[in-house]
Design an enzyme around this catalytic site. Sequence first.
Site, PDB file in Angstrom:
ATOM      1  N   ARG A  65      49.008 -28.756  79.668  1.00 37.53           N
ATOM      2  CA  ARG A  65      48.448 -28.385  80.680  1.00 37.53           C
ATOM      3  C   ARG A  65      47.436 -27.188  80.612  1.00 37.53           C
ATOM      4  O   ARG A  65      46.372 -27.062  81.346  1.00 37.53           O
ATOM      5  CB  ARG A  65      49.568 -28.021  81.974  1.00 37.53           C
ATOM      6  CG  ARG A  65      49.159 -27.576  83.231  1.00 37.53           C
ATOM      7  CD  ARG A  65      50.125 -27.458  84.279  1.00 37.53           C
ATOM      8  NE  ARG A  65      49.927 -27.097  85.564  1.00 37.53           N
ATOM      9  CZ  ARG A  65      49.975 -25.800  86.208  1.00 37.53           C
ATOM     10  NH1 ARG A  65      50.318 -24.777  85.557  1.00 37.53           N
ATOM     11  NH2 ARG A  65      49.522 -25.682  87.751  1.00 37.53           N
ATOM     12  N   HIS A  69      43.780 -27.685  82.053  1.00 38.33           N
ATOM     13  CA  HIS A  69      42.999 -26.562  83.092  1.00 38.33           C
ATOM     14  C   HIS A  69      42.006 -25.745  82.215  1.00 38.33           C
ATOM     15  O   HIS A  69      41.158 -25.235  82.988  1.00 38.33           O
ATOM     16  CB  HIS A  69      44.185 -25.656  83.329  1.00 38.33           C
ATOM     17  CG  HIS A  69      45.093 -26.096  84.458  1.00 38.33           C
ATOM     18  ND1 HIS A  69      45.377 -25.553  85.746  1.00 38.33           N
ATOM     19  CD2 HIS A  69      45.687 -27.339  84.722  1.00 38.33           C
ATOM     20  CE1 HIS A  69      46.054 -26.082  86.456  1.00 38.33           C
ATOM     21  NE2 HIS A  69      46.269 -27.397  85.934  1.00 38.33           N
ATOM     22  N   ASN A  96      46.407 -21.648  88.872  1.00 41.94           N
ATOM     23  CA  ASN A  96      47.180 -21.237  87.611  1.00 41.94           C
ATOM     24  C   ASN A  96      48.203 -20.209  87.388  1.00 41.94           C
ATOM     25  O   ASN A  96      48.865 -20.244  86.669  1.00 41.94           O
ATOM     26  CB  ASN A  96      45.889 -20.713  86.776  1.00 41.94           C
ATOM     27  CG  ASN A  96      44.935 -21.823  86.017  1.00 41.94           C
ATOM     28  OD1 ASN A  96      44.944 -22.889  86.087  1.00 41.94           O
ATOM     29  ND2 ASN A  96      43.540 -21.306  86.025  1.00 41.94           N
ATOM     30  N   HIS A 194      52.514 -35.886  83.609  1.00 43.06           N
ATOM     31  CA  HIS A 194      53.755 -35.263  84.493  1.00 43.06           C
ATOM     32  C   HIS A 194      55.187 -35.745  84.419  1.00 43.06           C
ATOM     33  O   HIS A 194      56.083 -35.288  84.876  1.00 43.06           O
ATOM     34  CB  HIS A 194      53.400 -35.606  86.045  1.00 43.06           C
ATOM     35  CG  HIS A 194      52.275 -34.825  86.482  1.00 43.06           C
ATOM     36  ND1 HIS A 194      51.718 -34.959  87.755  1.00 43.06           N
ATOM     37  CD2 HIS A 194      51.477 -33.939  85.976  1.00 43.06           C
ATOM     38  CE1 HIS A 194      50.840 -34.196  88.024  1.00 43.06           C
ATOM     39  NE2 HIS A 194      50.579 -33.583  86.789  1.00 43.06           N
TER      40      HIS A 194
END
Length: 352
Positions: A65, A69, A96, A194
Amino acid sequence: MASSSRLAGLVTLALALACTLPAASRAQLQLGFYNTSCPNAETLVRQAVASAFASNPGIAAGLIRLHFHDCFVNGCDASVLLFSPNGTAERDSPPNFPSLRGFEVVDAAKAAIERSCPRTVSCADILAFAARDSVNLTGNVLYQVPAGRRDGNVSNFADAFTLPGPNLTAAELVGNFSLKNMTAEEMVVLSGSHTIGRSHCASFLFKNRERLANGTISPAYQALLAALCPPTTGQLTLVTTEIDVSTPTVLDNNYYKLLQLNLGLHFSDDQLVRDATLVPFVNAFAANETLWKERFVAAMIKMGNIEVLTGNRGEIRLNCSAVNPRSSSMSSSSDGLIETIFPVADGEVSAS
Protein backbone atom coordinates in the site's frame (compact mmCIF):
# COMPACT_ATOMS: atom_id res chain seq x y z
CA MET A 1 -0.33 -21.65 -5.48
CA ALA A 2 1.43 -21.17 -8.80
CA SER A 3 3.75 -23.96 -9.90
CA SER A 4 7.50 -23.38 -10.19
CA SER A 5 7.19 -23.35 -13.98
CA ARG A 6 4.40 -20.78 -13.76
CA LEU A 7 6.54 -18.66 -11.43
CA ALA A 8 9.35 -18.81 -13.95
CA GLY A 9 6.86 -17.64 -16.52
CA LEU A 10 6.02 -14.65 -14.36
CA VAL A 11 9.67 -13.67 -14.25
CA THR A 12 9.82 -13.93 -18.04
CA LEU A 13 6.68 -11.80 -18.23
CA ALA A 14 8.33 -9.17 -16.05
CA LEU A 15 11.30 -9.08 -18.37
CA ALA A 16 9.05 -8.67 -21.39
CA LEU A 17 7.06 -5.91 -19.73
CA ALA A 18 10.20 -3.99 -18.94
CA CYS A 19 10.86 -3.84 -22.64
CA THR A 20 7.39 -2.48 -23.40
CA LEU A 21 7.40 0.45 -20.97
CA PRO A 22 6.85 3.96 -22.35
CA ALA A 23 10.01 5.26 -23.99
CA ALA A 24 10.57 7.93 -21.35
CA SER A 25 10.73 5.25 -18.64
CA ARG A 26 12.39 2.53 -20.70
CA ALA A 27 15.38 4.76 -21.45
CA GLN A 28 16.29 5.00 -17.76
CA LEU A 29 14.59 2.24 -15.74
CA GLN A 30 16.15 -1.15 -16.21
CA LEU A 31 16.39 -4.57 -14.66
CA GLY A 32 19.59 -5.01 -12.70
CA PHE A 33 20.10 -1.26 -12.47
CA TYR A 34 22.32 -1.67 -9.38
CA ASN A 35 24.21 -4.77 -10.53
CA THR A 36 27.46 -2.82 -10.68
CA SER A 37 26.98 0.14 -8.34
CA CYS A 38 25.33 -1.79 -5.48
CA PRO A 39 25.00 -5.48 -6.31
CA ASN A 40 23.52 -6.44 -2.93
CA ALA A 41 20.86 -3.69 -2.88
CA GLU A 42 17.89 -5.93 -3.59
CA THR A 43 19.17 -8.57 -1.17
CA LEU A 44 19.41 -6.02 1.63
CA VAL A 45 15.86 -4.82 0.99
CA ARG A 46 14.64 -8.42 0.91
CA GLN A 47 16.33 -9.12 4.24
CA ALA A 48 14.77 -6.06 5.88
CA VAL A 49 11.31 -6.99 4.62
CA ALA A 50 11.69 -10.65 5.63
CA SER A 51 12.83 -9.66 9.12
CA ALA A 52 9.84 -7.38 9.62
CA PHE A 53 7.47 -9.95 8.13
CA ALA A 54 8.70 -12.64 10.52
CA SER A 55 7.50 -10.64 13.51
CA ASN A 56 4.48 -9.01 11.82
CA PRO A 57 3.09 -10.65 8.65
CA GLY A 58 0.70 -7.74 8.24
CA ILE A 59 3.58 -5.47 7.31
CA ALA A 60 3.55 -6.92 3.79
CA ALA A 61 0.17 -5.35 3.05
CA GLY A 62 1.44 -2.09 4.49
CA LEU A 63 4.45 -2.02 2.17
CA ILE A 64 2.40 -2.79 -0.94
CA ARG A 65 0.00 0.00 0.00
CA LEU A 66 2.88 2.36 0.75
CA HIS A 67 4.23 1.87 -2.78
CA PHE A 68 0.77 2.39 -4.27
CA HIS A 69 0.16 5.58 -2.28
CA ASP A 70 3.55 6.88 -3.35
CA CYS A 71 3.06 6.22 -7.06
CA PHE A 72 -0.48 7.58 -7.24
CA VAL A 73 0.52 10.98 -5.82
CA ASN A 74 2.83 12.76 -8.25
CA GLY A 75 4.57 9.57 -9.30
CA CYS A 76 6.86 6.97 -7.74
CA ASP A 77 9.30 9.42 -6.14
CA ALA A 78 9.22 8.40 -2.45
CA SER A 79 7.46 11.67 -1.56
CA VAL A 80 5.14 9.69 0.72
CA LEU A 81 8.14 8.94 2.97
CA LEU A 82 9.01 12.56 3.66
CA PHE A 83 8.43 13.75 7.22
CA SER A 84 7.26 17.23 8.15
CA PRO A 85 7.64 18.57 11.70
CA ASN A 86 4.51 20.64 11.10
CA GLY A 87 2.38 17.81 9.77
CA THR A 88 2.15 19.16 6.21
CA ALA A 89 3.48 16.20 4.20
CA GLU A 90 1.60 13.51 2.26
CA ARG A 91 1.97 11.02 5.08
CA ASP A 92 0.11 13.37 7.45
CA SER A 93 -2.96 13.68 5.21
CA PRO A 94 -6.15 11.75 6.16
CA PRO A 95 -5.91 9.31 3.22
CA ASN A 96 -2.56 8.23 4.70
CA PHE A 97 -2.74 8.93 8.43
CA PRO A 98 -3.00 6.97 10.65
CA SER A 99 -3.38 3.94 8.38
CA LEU A 100 -0.17 4.03 6.31
CA ARG A 101 2.60 1.82 7.67
CA GLY A 102 5.93 0.25 6.79
CA PHE A 103 8.08 3.38 7.09
CA GLU A 104 10.40 1.72 9.59
CA VAL A 105 11.05 -1.19 7.21
CA VAL A 106 12.08 1.19 4.43
CA ASP A 107 14.31 3.04 6.90
CA ALA A 108 15.97 -0.22 7.97
CA ALA A 109 16.60 -1.22 4.37
CA LYS A 110 17.97 2.22 3.55
CA ALA A 111 20.32 2.19 6.56
CA ALA A 112 21.71 -1.20 5.53
CA ILE A 113 22.19 -0.06 1.94
CA GLU A 114 23.86 3.19 2.97
CA ARG A 115 26.39 1.21 4.98
CA SER A 116 27.15 -0.93 1.95
CA CYS A 117 26.71 1.50 -0.95
CA PRO A 118 26.48 5.11 0.22
CA ARG A 119 24.52 7.62 -1.88
CA THR A 120 23.60 5.10 -4.54
CA VAL A 121 20.13 3.56 -4.11
CA SER A 122 17.02 5.72 -4.12
CA CYS A 123 14.22 5.43 -1.58
CA ALA A 124 11.76 5.18 -4.48
CA ASP A 125 13.51 2.03 -5.70
CA ILE A 126 13.62 0.62 -2.16
CA LEU A 127 9.84 1.05 -1.99
CA ALA A 128 9.38 -0.78 -5.29
CA PHE A 129 11.66 -3.62 -4.17
CA ALA A 130 9.95 -3.86 -0.77
CA ALA A 131 6.50 -4.09 -2.38
CA ARG A 132 7.76 -6.83 -4.71
CA ASP A 133 9.23 -8.77 -1.79
CA SER A 134 5.95 -8.42 0.11
CA VAL A 135 4.08 -9.91 -2.85
CA ASN A 136 6.53 -12.80 -2.84
CA LEU A 137 6.21 -13.47 0.89
CA THR A 138 2.41 -13.45 0.88
CA GLY A 139 1.63 -14.82 -2.57
CA ASN A 140 4.63 -16.99 -3.51
CA VAL A 141 5.18 -14.89 -6.63
CA LEU A 142 8.65 -13.64 -7.49
CA TYR A 143 9.25 -11.12 -10.23
CA GLN A 144 11.90 -8.62 -11.24
CA VAL A 145 11.50 -4.87 -10.88
CA PRO A 146 13.13 -2.35 -13.22
CA ALA A 147 14.97 0.30 -11.22
CA GLY A 148 16.63 3.67 -11.66
CA ARG A 149 14.02 5.91 -10.01
CA ARG A 150 15.18 8.98 -8.19
CA ASP A 151 13.64 10.68 -5.17
CA GLY A 152 11.54 13.81 -5.26
CA ASN A 153 11.94 16.74 -2.89
CA VAL A 154 8.34 17.89 -2.46
CA SER A 155 5.56 16.34 -0.40
CA ASN A 156 2.21 18.10 -0.15
CA PHE A 157 -0.56 17.36 2.37
CA ALA A 158 -3.30 18.31 -0.11
CA ASP A 159 -1.98 16.13 -2.94
CA ALA A 160 -2.85 12.94 -1.05
CA PHE A 161 -6.54 13.70 -1.48
CA THR A 162 -6.18 12.63 -5.13
CA LEU A 163 -5.79 9.00 -3.97
CA PRO A 164 -8.72 6.71 -4.81
CA GLY A 165 -10.80 6.37 -1.65
CA PRO A 166 -13.04 3.63 -0.21
CA ASN A 167 -16.26 5.47 -1.09
CA LEU A 168 -15.69 5.97 -4.83
CA THR A 169 -18.13 4.66 -7.40
CA ALA A 170 -17.02 2.35 -10.20
CA ALA A 171 -16.91 5.25 -12.66
CA GLU A 172 -14.85 7.34 -10.25
CA LEU A 173 -12.40 4.50 -9.69
CA VAL A 174 -11.93 3.96 -13.42
CA GLY A 175 -11.48 7.70 -13.95
CA ASN A 176 -8.95 7.98 -11.13
CA PHE A 177 -6.82 5.15 -12.51
CA SER A 178 -7.07 6.46 -16.06
CA LEU A 179 -5.38 9.66 -14.92
CA LYS A 180 -2.34 7.48 -14.20
CA ASN A 181 -2.61 5.66 -17.54
CA MET A 182 -3.97 2.56 -15.82
CA THR A 183 -6.87 0.68 -17.41
CA ALA A 184 -10.15 -0.40 -15.84
CA GLU A 185 -8.91 -3.99 -15.79
CA GLU A 186 -5.69 -2.95 -14.07
CA MET A 187 -7.77 -1.12 -11.47
CA VAL A 188 -9.68 -4.34 -10.75
CA VAL A 189 -6.41 -6.29 -10.72
CA LEU A 190 -4.69 -3.99 -8.22
CA SER A 191 -7.81 -3.89 -6.05
CA GLY A 192 -7.08 -7.57 -5.46
CA SER A 193 -4.28 -6.53 -3.12
CA HIS A 194 -7.11 -5.99 -0.63
CA THR A 195 -6.96 -9.74 -0.11
CA ILE A 196 -4.38 -8.90 2.56
CA GLY A 197 -4.34 -6.10 5.07
CA ARG A 198 -6.68 -4.31 7.43
CA SER A 199 -8.94 -1.26 7.31
CA HIS A 200 -10.16 1.27 9.85
CA CYS A 201 -13.86 1.35 10.71
CA ALA A 202 -14.21 4.91 9.44
CA SER A 203 -13.40 3.65 5.94
CA PHE A 204 -16.43 1.40 5.66
CA LEU A 205 -18.95 1.41 8.49
CA PHE A 206 -21.23 4.31 7.58
CA LYS A 207 -21.29 3.65 3.84
CA ASN A 208 -22.06 0.01 4.53
CA ARG A 209 -25.23 1.00 6.33
CA GLU A 210 -26.42 2.30 2.97
CA ARG A 211 -25.36 -0.97 1.35
CA LEU A 212 -27.37 -2.92 3.91
CA ALA A 213 -30.44 -0.89 3.03
CA ASN A 214 -30.09 -1.62 -0.69
CA GLY A 215 -29.08 -5.26 -0.31
CA THR A 216 -25.49 -5.11 -1.54
CA ILE A 217 -23.82 -6.40 1.62
CA SER A 218 -24.46 -9.59 3.54
CA PRO A 219 -26.61 -8.71 6.58
CA ALA A 220 -24.64 -11.14 8.73
CA TYR A 221 -21.36 -9.57 7.64
CA GLN A 222 -22.62 -6.06 8.30
CA ALA A 223 -23.82 -7.17 11.74
CA LEU A 224 -20.32 -8.43 12.54
CA LEU A 225 -18.77 -5.16 11.37
CA ALA A 226 -21.27 -3.07 13.33
CA ALA A 227 -20.49 -5.07 16.47
CA LEU A 228 -16.77 -4.56 15.95
CA CYS A 229 -16.86 -0.82 15.34
CA PRO A 230 -17.94 1.79 17.92
CA PRO A 231 -21.10 3.62 16.83
CA THR A 232 -19.73 7.17 16.86
CA THR A 233 -17.12 8.69 14.58
CA GLY A 234 -14.91 9.94 17.38
CA GLN A 235 -14.27 6.40 18.62
CA LEU A 236 -13.35 4.85 15.28
CA THR A 237 -9.75 5.89 14.80
CA LEU A 238 -7.83 2.82 15.99
CA VAL A 239 -10.32 0.01 15.40
CA THR A 240 -9.50 -2.13 12.34
CA THR A 241 -10.58 -5.38 10.73
CA GLU A 242 -9.25 -7.70 8.04
CA ILE A 243 -10.39 -6.81 4.52
CA ASP A 244 -10.44 -10.48 3.53
CA VAL A 245 -12.24 -12.42 6.26
CA SER A 246 -11.12 -15.84 5.01
CA THR A 247 -7.40 -15.65 4.11
CA PRO A 248 -6.27 -12.25 5.44
CA THR A 249 -2.52 -12.91 5.30
CA VAL A 250 -2.36 -14.73 1.93
CA LEU A 251 -2.17 -12.91 -1.40
CA ASP A 252 -4.70 -14.98 -3.32
CA ASN A 253 -7.85 -14.52 -5.38
CA ASN A 254 -10.21 -14.94 -2.43
CA TYR A 255 -10.98 -11.20 -2.51
CA TYR A 256 -12.89 -11.67 -5.75
CA LYS A 257 -14.80 -14.68 -4.42
CA LEU A 258 -15.89 -12.62 -1.42
CA LEU A 259 -17.14 -9.84 -3.70
CA GLN A 260 -19.38 -12.36 -5.44
CA LEU A 261 -20.91 -13.21 -2.04
CA ASN A 262 -21.61 -9.58 -1.05
CA LEU A 263 -18.70 -9.75 1.39
CA GLY A 264 -16.64 -6.85 0.08
CA LEU A 265 -15.58 -4.65 2.98
CA HIS A 266 -15.61 -1.24 1.30
CA PHE A 267 -18.20 0.42 -0.90
CA SER A 268 -15.49 0.77 -3.57
CA ASP A 269 -14.75 -2.97 -3.40
CA ASP A 270 -18.42 -3.79 -3.87
CA GLN A 271 -18.63 -1.45 -6.84
CA LEU A 272 -16.52 -3.89 -8.87
CA VAL A 273 -19.44 -6.34 -9.00
CA ARG A 274 -22.10 -3.67 -9.59
CA ASP A 275 -20.64 -2.40 -12.86
CA ALA A 276 -21.34 -4.36 -16.04
CA THR A 277 -17.91 -3.57 -17.48
CA LEU A 278 -15.96 -4.55 -14.37
CA VAL A 279 -17.77 -7.64 -13.12
CA PRO A 280 -16.41 -9.92 -15.91
CA PHE A 281 -12.90 -9.20 -14.61
CA VAL A 282 -14.00 -10.07 -11.07
CA ASN A 283 -15.52 -13.33 -12.26
CA ALA A 284 -12.45 -14.26 -14.30
CA PHE A 285 -10.07 -13.64 -11.41
CA ALA A 286 -12.32 -15.44 -8.93
CA ALA A 287 -12.22 -18.48 -11.20
CA ASN A 288 -8.49 -18.41 -12.00
CA GLU A 289 -5.92 -17.38 -9.39
CA THR A 290 -2.98 -17.91 -11.73
CA LEU A 291 -4.49 -15.52 -14.25
CA TRP A 292 -4.97 -12.89 -11.58
CA LYS A 293 -1.40 -13.22 -10.30
CA GLU A 294 -0.03 -12.85 -13.82
CA ARG A 295 -2.06 -9.69 -14.34
CA PHE A 296 -1.15 -8.45 -10.86
CA VAL A 297 2.57 -8.71 -11.54
CA ALA A 298 2.13 -6.83 -14.81
CA ALA A 299 0.05 -4.10 -13.15
CA MET A 300 2.52 -3.68 -10.28
CA ILE A 301 5.39 -3.23 -12.71
CA LYS A 302 3.40 -0.72 -14.75
CA MET A 303 2.33 1.18 -11.63
CA GLY A 304 5.96 1.36 -10.52
CA ASN A 305 6.70 3.42 -13.63
CA ILE A 306 4.15 6.18 -13.02
CA GLU A 307 5.75 9.61 -13.51
CA VAL A 308 9.17 8.46 -12.35
CA LEU A 309 12.13 10.78 -11.95
CA THR A 310 15.21 9.47 -13.73
CA GLY A 311 18.60 10.62 -14.98
CA ASN A 312 19.53 13.93 -13.36
CA ARG A 313 16.05 14.72 -12.10
CA GLY A 314 15.42 14.38 -8.40
CA GLU A 315 18.06 13.07 -6.01
CA ILE A 316 19.26 10.02 -4.13
CA ARG A 317 18.10 10.74 -0.60
CA LEU A 318 20.50 10.00 2.22
CA ASN A 319 17.60 9.60 4.63
CA CYS A 320 14.26 8.46 3.23
CA SER A 321 12.25 10.73 5.52
CA ALA A 322 14.17 13.91 4.66
CA VAL A 323 15.28 15.71 1.53
CA ASN A 324 19.01 16.20 1.18
CA PRO A 325 20.55 19.47 2.29
CA ARG A 326 21.68 21.43 -0.75
CA SER A 327 25.32 20.67 0.02
CA SER A 328 24.82 16.93 0.49
CA SER A 329 26.24 15.98 -2.89
CA MET A 330 29.33 18.04 -2.14
CA SER A 331 29.83 17.26 1.52
CA SER A 332 30.76 14.18 3.47
CA SER A 333 30.40 15.73 6.91
CA SER A 334 28.67 13.92 9.80
CA ASP A 335 27.06 10.61 8.85
CA GLY A 336 25.35 11.77 5.68
CA LEU A 337 21.92 11.99 7.30
CA ILE A 338 19.76 15.00 8.04
CA GLU A 339 17.42 15.26 10.98
CA THR A 340 14.60 17.39 9.65
CA ILE A 341 12.98 18.95 6.65
CA PHE A 342 11.32 22.30 6.39
CA PRO A 343 7.78 23.25 5.31
CA VAL A 344 7.33 25.82 2.59
CA ALA A 345 4.28 27.49 1.11
CA ASP A 346 1.02 25.69 0.40
CA GLY A 347 1.65 22.84 2.80
CA GLU A 348 4.60 21.46 0.86
CA VAL A 349 7.77 20.00 2.28
CA SER A 350 10.98 20.74 0.48
CA ALA A 351 14.70 21.23 0.93
CA SER A 352 15.96 24.09 3.05
